[in-house]
Write a protein that holds these residues in place. Structure first.
Motif, mmCIF file in Angstrom:
data_model
loop_
_atom_site.group_PDB
_atom_site.id
_atom_site.type_symbol
_atom_site.label_atom_id
_atom_site.label_comp_id
_atom_site.label_asym_id
_atom_site.label_seq_id
_atom_site.Cartn_x
_atom_site.Cartn_y
_atom_site.Cartn_z
ATOM 1 N N GLY A 247 8.978 -10.960 -3.159
ATOM 2 C CA GLY A 247 10.282 -11.513 -3.496
ATOM 3 C C GLY A 247 10.159 -12.654 -4.485
ATOM 4 N N LEU A 248 9.161 -13.541 -4.264
ATOM 5 C CA LEU A 248 8.931 -14.639 -5.198
ATOM 6 C C LEU A 248 8.493 -14.108 -6.554
ATOM 7 C CD1 LEU A 248 8.666 -17.674 -5.774
ATOM 8 C CD2 LEU A 248 6.332 -17.563 -4.826
ATOM 9 N N LEU A 249 7.583 -13.119 -6.554
ATOM 10 C CA LEU A 249 7.134 -12.538 -7.821
ATOM 11 C C LEU A 249 8.295 -11.897 -8.567
ATOM 12 C CD1 LEU A 249 4.844 -11.655 -9.738
ATOM 13 C CD2 LEU A 249 4.560 -9.612 -8.301
ATOM 14 N N ALA A 250 9.164 -11.204 -7.827
ATOM 15 C CA ALA A 250 10.311 -10.554 -8.461
ATOM 16 C C ALA A 250 11.241 -11.585 -9.084
ATOM 17 C CB ALA A 250 11.068 -9.718 -7.429
ATOM 18 N N ASN A 251 11.488 -12.686 -8.378
ATOM 19 C CA ASN A 251 12.349 -13.737 -8.943
ATOM 20 C C ASN A 251 11.773 -14.268 -10.254
ATOM 21 O OD1 ASN A 251 14.303 -13.610 -7.033
ATOM 22 N ND2 ASN A 251 13.714 -15.456 -5.933
ATOM 23 N N SER B 221 7.061 -2.568 -23.076
ATOM 24 C CA SER B 221 6.569 -2.301 -21.722
ATOM 25 C C SER B 221 7.290 -3.144 -20.677
ATOM 26 C CB SER B 221 5.062 -2.592 -21.651
ATOM 27 O OG SER B 221 4.810 -3.964 -21.953
ATOM 28 N N ASP B 222 8.131 -4.071 -21.129
ATOM 29 C CA ASP B 222 8.794 -4.950 -20.165
ATOM 30 C C ASP B 222 9.735 -4.167 -19.242
ATOM 31 O OD1 ASP B 222 7.464 -6.985 -21.332
ATOM 32 O OD2 ASP B 222 9.186 -7.852 -22.378
ATOM 33 N N LEU B 223 10.442 -3.162 -19.808
ATOM 34 C CA LEU B 223 11.374 -2.389 -18.995
ATOM 35 C C LEU B 223 10.619 -1.556 -17.960
ATOM 36 C CD1 LEU B 223 13.926 -1.210 -21.711
ATOM 37 C CD2 LEU B 223 14.287 -2.900 -19.907
ATOM 38 N N GLN B 224 9.481 -0.959 -18.370
ATOM 39 C CA GLN B 224 8.689 -0.187 -17.426
ATOM 40 C C GLN B 224 8.108 -1.083 -16.344
ATOM 41 O OE1 GLN B 224 8.310 3.216 -17.235
ATOM 42 N NE2 GLN B 224 7.387 2.649 -15.262
ATOM 43 N N SER B 225 7.679 -2.291 -16.720
ATOM 44 C CA SER B 225 7.147 -3.229 -15.743
ATOM 45 C C SER B 225 8.215 -3.637 -14.748
ATOM 46 C CB SER B 225 6.582 -4.466 -16.438
ATOM 47 O OG SER B 225 5.502 -4.117 -17.280
ATOM 48 N N LEU B 226 9.461 -3.790 -15.241
ATOM 49 C CA LEU B 226 10.570 -4.136 -14.347
ATOM 50 C C LEU B 226 10.805 -3.029 -13.332
ATOM 51 C CD1 LEU B 226 12.899 -6.086 -13.659
ATOM 52 C CD2 LEU B 226 14.306 -4.809 -15.306
ATOM 53 N N ALA B 227 10.763 -1.764 -13.818
ATOM 54 C CA ALA B 227 10.954 -0.631 -12.914
ATOM 55 C C ALA B 227 9.805 -0.545 -11.911
ATOM 56 C CB ALA B 227 11.058 0.660 -13.716
ATOM 57 N N ASP B 228 8.582 -0.763 -12.376
ATOM 58 C CA ASP B 228 7.423 -0.708 -11.470
ATOM 59 C C ASP B 228 7.501 -1.800 -10.410
ATOM 60 O OD1 ASP B 228 6.447 1.410 -12.909
ATOM 61 O OD2 ASP B 228 5.044 0.223 -14.105
ATOM 62 N N HIS C 236 0.839 -1.201 0.000
ATOM 63 C CA HIS C 236 0.000 0.000 0.000
ATOM 64 C C HIS C 236 0.874 1.251 0.000
ATOM 65 C CE1 HIS C 236 -3.106 2.880 1.055
ATOM 66 N NE2 HIS C 236 -4.007 1.943 0.803
ATOM 67 N N PRO C 237 0.539 2.239 -0.817
ATOM 68 C CA PRO C 237 1.410 3.421 -0.925
ATOM 69 C C PRO C 237 1.493 4.273 0.336
ATOM 70 C CG PRO C 237 -0.615 3.691 -2.232
ATOM 71 C CD PRO C 237 -0.550 2.251 -1.813
ATOM 72 N N ASP C 238 0.605 4.059 1.318
ATOM 73 C CA ASP C 238 0.718 4.862 2.536
ATOM 74 C C ASP C 238 1.843 4.376 3.438
ATOM 75 O OD1 ASP C 238 -0.243 2.595 3.852
ATOM 76 O OD2 ASP C 238 -2.068 3.546 4.609
ATOM 77 N N GLY C 239 2.470 3.246 3.069
ATOM 78 C CA GLY C 239 3.603 2.742 3.834
ATOM 79 C C GLY C 239 3.246 2.137 5.161
ATOM 80 N N ALA C 240 1.931 1.939 5.403
ATOM 81 C CA ALA C 240 1.494 1.379 6.687
ATOM 82 C C ALA C 240 0.406 0.338 6.473
ATOM 83 C CB ALA C 240 1.002 2.484 7.600
ATOM 84 N N GLY D 170 10.223 -3.128 -9.265
ATOM 85 C CA GLY D 170 11.268 -2.743 -8.320
ATOM 86 C C GLY D 170 10.766 -1.718 -7.318
ATOM 87 N N HIS D 171 9.947 -0.781 -7.803
ATOM 88 C CA HIS D 171 9.382 0.218 -6.899
ATOM 89 C C HIS D 171 8.439 -0.442 -5.885
ATOM 90 C CE1 HIS D 171 7.641 3.936 -5.432
ATOM 91 N NE2 HIS D 171 6.430 3.466 -5.718
ATOM 92 N N SER D 172 7.618 -1.382 -6.365
ATOM 93 C CA SER D 172 6.699 -2.080 -5.464
ATOM 94 C C SER D 172 7.453 -2.853 -4.395
ATOM 95 C CB SER D 172 5.792 -3.022 -6.258
ATOM 96 O OG SER D 172 4.987 -2.300 -7.161
ATOM 97 N N CYS D 173 8.537 -3.509 -4.788
ATOM 98 C CA CYS D 173 9.335 -4.254 -3.808
ATOM 99 C C CYS D 173 9.960 -3.315 -2.781
ATOM 100 C CB CYS D 173 10.421 -5.055 -4.522
ATOM 101 S SG CYS D 173 9.787 -6.462 -5.483
ATOM 102 N N SER D 174 10.371 -2.129 -3.238
ATOM 103 C CA SER D 174 10.940 -1.150 -2.310
ATOM 104 C C SER D 174 9.888 -0.675 -1.314
ATOM 105 C CB SER D 174 11.505 0.048 -3.082
ATOM 106 O OG SER D 174 12.564 -0.342 -3.926
ATOM 107 N N VAL D 175 8.650 -0.453 -1.786
ATOM 108 C CA VAL D 175 7.566 -0.042 -0.895
ATOM 109 C C VAL D 175 7.327 -1.107 0.167
ATOM 110 C CG1 VAL D 175 5.089 0.406 -0.763
ATOM 111 C CG2 VAL D 175 6.451 1.448 -2.592
#
Length: 404
Positions: free
Chosen positions: A313-317, A342-349, A229-233, A351-356
């Motif tokens: 983590g599993l989805l990212a792998n 769109s694969d490169l944008q999906s990869l970046a997205d 969730h983007p609210d970080g909580a 990565g952002h989701s995993c960081s969140v």
């Protein structure tokens, strides 16, 4: 049909989330409505402030003038020089009344959010509604408010006489070795003004305990929290923001503390620095009192963070392996194949989701929320600096900070 304020409602999941308010109920609220000091949703705020201030403060002034204790005389502390009493009734009391409207407007929508945002799962909606209705019954309880009234006329008066009242001749009393001999103004102060203020303050503590109990019951439900969730909580970050609703109460507490310290500094000759530990401790206590109960959601949030970390983590792998197989191990792709993919944008997205997920807090509030409430609590203490420095010195120091 719109439920009447002050009456608990019983809802079913099909009827939607129940209406909730911490302040639209109880004997005092009903009395204010009957006496036209309040409407159904706390209208006539100015009228309530004026009338309650007239009852609590104006008789003190008139009686002090009548007895010659308002401006000076053969007493150490005249009424108009009693910073503690005037701060209590002219600042803290109106702020506590204003807080009702602030809390109603900011807290009432929060309970609905648990259902509207599907944080409470459907199977637990009956338990959720039961918890809300239990809180409403406690808010409306005549027994609880009667108990508060009994407390202020017993324990409250004892504490004031023995711990708070100044040990010098004042506009309200002349102490001797064994007793406080109250003046006419002192009798109104001890039997009307002080109990009225203590009752309103204790009533706020009761409401806060009702709110914390409701949050505890909600935290025991099966909550649908998501680490991404983007609210970080986990989706309940709105609880941290809701704490701003209680800022007026903390400001009133800071005002009481400021008035108490000012009286001791000006009339007993104590050093302002000698109160630094007490002031810091009480400010920390007040802020912790508001945010501490939100920690009951931490086990749920920690579980959601661990679960989300494993899932993402599993989805990212899986995605990374597929991406590398398609674009790297399969040979060097042509430039026109890479452009617009769109694969490169999906990869970046991803990565952002995993960081969140990895950065998710396990408390539903942030440092900024704590800092803001701490500043509100400390603000009434700032004028105490005038007991150490002149206004000219403070202005000069401020100008140096701003323009250096």
């Amino acid at each position: 049909m719109t439920p009447q304020p002050g009456v608990a409602v019983t809802t079913t999941p099909a009827a939607g989330p129940p209406d909730f308010s911490l302040v639209l109920g109880g004997p005092l609220f009903r009395l204010c409505r009957r006496s036209h000091l309040s409407g159904e949703v706390l209208e006539r705020l100015g009228r309530r402030i004026v009338v309650i201030t007239l009852v609590a403060w104006v008789p003190l002034l008139l009686l002090a003038v009548f007895e010659g204790h308002a401006f000076g005389g053969a007493i150490k502390i005249p009424f108009l020089q009693d910073i503690e009493a005037n701060a209590r009734f002219l600042v803290a009391l109106p702020v506590l009344i204003i807080a009702e409207l602030v809390v109603h407007r900011r807290i009432s929508p929060l309970v609905r959010k648990f259902v509207d945002r599907r944080i409470v799962v459907t199977a637990d909606l009956p338990r959720f509604d039961a918890a809300v209705n239990s809180a409403l019954r406690a808010r409306n309880s005549t027994t609880l408010e009667a108990t508060l009234l009994a407390l202020v006329y017993t324990v409250g008066l004892w504490i004031w006489r023995n711990q708070i009242a100044l040990g010098a001749a004042t506009w309200y009393a002349r102490p001797d070795a064994a007793h406080l001999h109250l003046t006419l103004a002192g009798y109104w102060y001890a039997w009307v003004s002080i109990p009225l203020f203590q009752f309103i303050l204790l009533r706020w503590y009761m409401r806060l305990l009702i709110w914390f109990r409701l949050l505890w019951q909600i935290s025991r439900l099966n909550l649908h929290l998501t680490a991404a969730h983007p609210d970080g909580a986990g989706g309940i970050g709105f609880l941290g923001k809701s704490s701003y609703a209680f800022a007026p109460i903390l400001f009133a507490e800071g005002t009481l503390l400021s008035g108490l310290i000012a009286s001791r500094v000006l009339h007993e000759g104590r050093s302002l620095i000698s109160f630094k530990m007490e002031a810091a401790g009480l400010v920390a206590f007040f802020v912790l009192f508001i945010f501490g109960p939100l920690l009951m959601f931490s086990p749920r949030l920690e579980h959601a963070q661990r679960k989300g970390s494993a899932q993402y983590g599993l989805l990212a792998n899986r995605y990374i392996f597929g991406f590398e197989e398609k674009w790297i191990t399969g040979g060097v792709p042509a430039v026109n194949e890479l452009l617009g993919t769109s694969d490169l944008q999906s990869l970046a997205d991803l990565g952002h989701s995993c960081s969140v997920v990895e950065d998710m807090r396990i408390v539903p509030f942030g440092l900024r929320d704590v800092t803001r409430l701490a500043v509100v609590t400390v603000a009434p203490l700032l004028p105490l600096m005038l007991t150490m420095f002149s206004p000219q010195q403070l202005l000069a120091a401020l100008l140096k900070i701003v323009f250096r």
